[in-house]
Design an enzyme around this catalytic site. Sequence first.
Site, short mmCIF file in Angstrom:
data_model
loop_
_atom_site.label_atom_id
_atom_site.label_comp_id
_atom_site.label_asym_id
_atom_site.label_seq_id
_atom_site.Cartn_x
_atom_site.Cartn_y
_atom_site.Cartn_z
N LYS A 187 -44.27 11.04 -10.51
CA LYS A 187 -45.18 10.03 -9.96
C LYS A 187 -45.99 10.62 -8.81
O LYS A 187 -47.20 10.42 -8.71
CB LYS A 187 -44.40 8.78 -9.51
CG LYS A 187 -43.90 7.97 -10.70
CD LYS A 187 -43.01 6.79 -10.32
CE LYS A 187 -42.49 6.13 -11.61
NZ LYS A 187 -41.73 4.90 -11.39
N GLN A 202 -38.01 3.10 -6.32
CA GLN A 202 -37.48 3.46 -7.64
C GLN A 202 -36.11 2.81 -7.86
O GLN A 202 -35.25 2.84 -6.99
CB GLN A 202 -37.39 4.99 -7.74
CG GLN A 202 -37.05 5.52 -9.13
CD GLN A 202 -38.17 5.37 -10.16
OE1 GLN A 202 -39.33 5.12 -9.81
NE2 GLN A 202 -37.85 5.52 -11.42
N ASP A 229 -45.40 -2.29 -8.71
CA ASP A 229 -44.45 -2.33 -9.83
C ASP A 229 -44.49 -3.69 -10.54
O ASP A 229 -44.04 -3.82 -11.67
CB ASP A 229 -43.01 -2.12 -9.32
CG ASP A 229 -42.48 -0.73 -9.62
OD1 ASP A 229 -42.89 -0.14 -10.64
OD2 ASP A 229 -41.65 -0.25 -8.84
N1 LUD Z 1 -38.04 1.77 -11.02
C1 LUD Z 1 -39.16 2.53 -12.99
N2 LUD Z 1 -36.84 2.83 -12.72
C2 LUD Z 1 -36.67 3.39 -14.07
N3 LUD Z 1 -40.47 10.00 -19.37
C3 LUD Z 1 -39.69 4.38 -14.47
C4 LUD Z 1 -39.67 6.07 -16.28
C5 LUD Z 1 -41.25 7.88 -16.50
N4 LUD Z 1 -39.23 0.65 -9.40
C6 LUD Z 1 -39.18 1.26 -10.57
O1 LUD Z 1 -40.58 4.85 -13.78
O2 LUD Z 1 -41.40 1.97 -13.23
C7 LUD Z 1 -40.36 1.96 -12.53
N5 LUD Z 1 -40.34 1.34 -11.31
N6 LUD Z 1 -39.05 3.23 -14.18
N7 LUD Z 1 -39.19 4.90 -15.62
C8 LUD Z 1 -38.04 4.14 -16.04
C9 LUD Z 1 -37.84 3.09 -15.00
C10 LUD Z 1 -38.00 2.39 -12.22
C11 LUD Z 1 -39.02 6.56 -17.37
C12 LUD Z 1 -39.49 7.70 -18.03
C13 LUD Z 1 -40.60 8.36 -17.60
C14 LUD Z 1 -40.81 6.75 -15.85
C15 LUD Z 1 -41.10 9.61 -18.28
O3 LUD Z 1 -42.03 10.23 -17.83
C16 LUD Z 1 -40.81 11.18 -20.12
C17 LUD Z 1 -41.21 10.80 -21.53
O4 LUD Z 1 -40.73 9.77 -22.03
O5 LUD Z 1 -41.95 11.58 -22.14
C18 LUD Z 1 -39.59 12.08 -20.21
C19 LUD Z 1 -39.19 12.63 -18.87
C20 LUD Z 1 -37.82 13.28 -18.98
O6 LUD Z 1 -36.83 12.62 -18.58
O7 LUD Z 1 -37.74 14.40 -19.46
#
Ligand code: LUD
Length: 280
Positions: free
Chosen positions: A53, A97, A120
């Site tokens: 992020k 997060q 968020d």
């Molecule tokens: N909390 C989120 N907790 C978890 N995957 C994310 C997420 C990027 N406050 C708050 O960011 O929006 C949020 N706000 N969340 N998440 C999950 C959730 C939070 C999950 C996966 C990814 C954000 C991401 O970039 C990659 C993909 O799917 O290609 C893989 C990255 C890896 O783990 O290798």
Amino acid sequence: MAAQILDGKKIAAEVRAEVKEEVAQLKAQGINPGLAVVLVGEDPASKVYVRNKERACEEVGIYSAAHYLPENTSQTELLALIAELNQDKRIHGILVQLPLPKHIDEKVVINAIAGEKDVDGFGPANVGNLVIGDKCFYPCTPYGCMVLLEKAGIDPRGKRAVVVGRSNIVGKPLALMLLARHATVTVCHSRTRDLAAECRQADILVAAVGKPEIITGDMIKEGAIVIDVGINRVADKKLVGDVHFESAAAKASWITPVPGGVGPMTIAMLLKNTVEAARR
Ligand code: LUD
Ligand code: NAP
């Protein structure tokens, strides 16, 4: 039918390029969008997401202030930081997060974030506005799913959408967003009696469960659009979704991969919301 890939990695890059232009325009007006990113503790997955992020902010020109707090941070200390960020004129969006360590009450923390900085979209004012269809910040993951559909040229209007999962951060808000776009929406969860039968009704099927490959090809209607929100780490650190990709792709018209599907979109939409917060 062999599914086309709904490429979240590529579409997220397009969204970031749009955001980058919007940031440049805002800067020309003297507004410098800023996001505060707060991580408490050492959860390895959260660390990766939060770093990504920050990196994404940097790429598009958003000022990002990272706050990495130790696992033993008290709720009072975290609330004090949020109060400070709520007042900070350089900060337009606040991201805490999740999950937070067990000794901290997530609800109290989310409620403490000023509504106009709740990029968020988890806070009560925002959720209320989402329910009644008023202006709000769309939670980033469901927002990303909606943009994926849009970019694939899929209009939810009149379609049967089945959302598996009813969490406050994915399933529930996504169901509301699909409803607002005139889909006929079914929400499934752990007490749903016949999950396979519900899924087979879906023109648009979204899986947000957190169970590796629980959705298999036999549960998918021929030609359905399948969005896989799940991120599950299985043996050898391999990442799989909630959908069994191979068998589902044989039935679907469109399908998102994991990784490279919804995940990158979540980050891109956070940037979008931050710019929107700065504009307001
Ligand atoms: N909390 C989120 N907790 C978890 N995957 C994310 C997420 C990027 N406050 C708050 O960011 O929006 C949020 N706000 N969340 N998440 C999950 C959730 C939070 C999950 C996966 C990814 C954000 C991401 O970039 C990659 C993909 O799917 O290609 C893989 C990255 C890896 O783990 O290798
Ligand atoms: P969550 O809070 O654990 O919610 C899971 C939901 O699935 C609950 O509603 C639960 O039902 C339901 N469920 C559990 N077992 C089920 C079953 N056997 N049949 C039908 N429904 C079942 O999870 P979440 O936060 O929404 O996350 C879901 C998945 O998405 C996880 O893998 C998470 O890592 C991933 N995720 C990805 C992103 C992204 O950006 N790609 C963002 C957020 C989350 P009950 O309500 O009855 O318990």
